[in-house]
Motif scaffolding. Structure first.
Motif, PDB file in Angstrom:
ATOM      1  N   GLU A 127      -8.507   1.858  -2.707  1.00 37.25           N
ATOM      2  CA  GLU A 127      -8.935   1.604  -1.433  1.00 37.25           C
ATOM      3  C   GLU A 127      -8.681  -0.022  -0.363  1.00 37.25           C
ATOM      4  O   GLU A 127      -9.125  -0.301  -0.780  1.00 37.25           O
ATOM      5  CB  GLU A 127      -9.695   3.162  -1.003  1.00 37.25           C
ATOM      6  N   ASP A 128      -8.872   0.878   1.125  1.00 40.06           N
ATOM      7  CA  ASP A 128      -9.007  -0.605   1.776  1.00 40.06           C
ATOM      8  C   ASP A 128     -10.127  -1.658   1.166  1.00 40.06           C
ATOM      9  O   ASP A 128     -10.791  -2.613   1.201  1.00 40.06           O
ATOM     10  CB  ASP A 128      -9.019  -0.681   2.987  1.00 40.06           C
ATOM     11  N   ASN A 166       0.905  -0.979   0.165  1.00 46.16           N
ATOM     12  CA  ASN A 166       0.182   0.155  -0.362  1.00 46.16           C
ATOM     13  C   ASN A 166       0.795   1.280  -0.053  1.00 46.16           C
ATOM     14  O   ASN A 166       2.369   0.776   0.293  1.00 46.16           O
ATOM     15  CB  ASN A 166      -0.787  -0.201   0.738  1.00 46.16           C
TER      16      ASN A 166
END
Length: 163
Positions: free
Chosen positions: A115-116, A22
């Protein structure tokens, strides 16, 4: 002695793996659904299908196991050589139809641009993972089953400065 001969005759299953990093320099790890008692975690990985390149297989496995599509990832690097591991004696002949003594893995590193909420470990039917988390790369070898630790050490060493 016969067992040793059989193991020597067995080859290595061709496999691709993906280290997903990430923006914060952490990497994706997920707990295998079939090994919750042991707390077995790993990065997305799996067999290479006939006619499929290592890169294609790594991206397919990433999407199947995490729901992360290739448009949400920039591939940063690939290990120059595959890495191998042998199964423990008690698992030889038990996994992958008894055809292999271990795996030969081709590893890729990619930067996650999503995004998560884009991660969906239930994307695969059936799911392979029960939970996931972002971890410091150097923690990965301690999360994996012992017989894969050296592979994970080599992957982390190869990609550490790029994560």
């Amino acid at each position: 002695m016969a067992k040793d001969r059989i193991e020597m005759e067995l080859g290595y299953r061709r496999c691709a793996g993906f280290m997903l990093a990430n923006r914060d320099g952490l990497v994706f790890a997920a707990q295998r659904i079939d090994s919750q008692v042991l707390g077995t975690w790993q990065m997305p990985q799996g067999g290479i299908d006939p006619g499929e390149s290592e890169r294609e297989a790594a991206l397919r496995e990433l999407e199947e196991e995490t729901g992360v599509t290739s448009d949400l990832v920039d591939i940063i690097a690939a290990m120059p050589e595959p890495v191998r591991y042998d199964l423990p004696d008690e698992l030889v002949g038990q996994l992958w139809g008894g055809k292999y003594r271990g795996q030969e893995q081709h590893w890729f590193l990619g930067r996650f641009k999503g995004e998560d909420s884009d991660i969906d470990i239930a994307a695969h039917d059936p799911p392979e993972f029960s939970e996931w988390k972002w971890v410091v790369p150097d923690e990965l070898p301690d999360l994996i089953v012992p017989f894969k630790r050296e592979v994970y050490r080599r992957v982390v060493k190869e990609f550490r400065d790029l994560v």
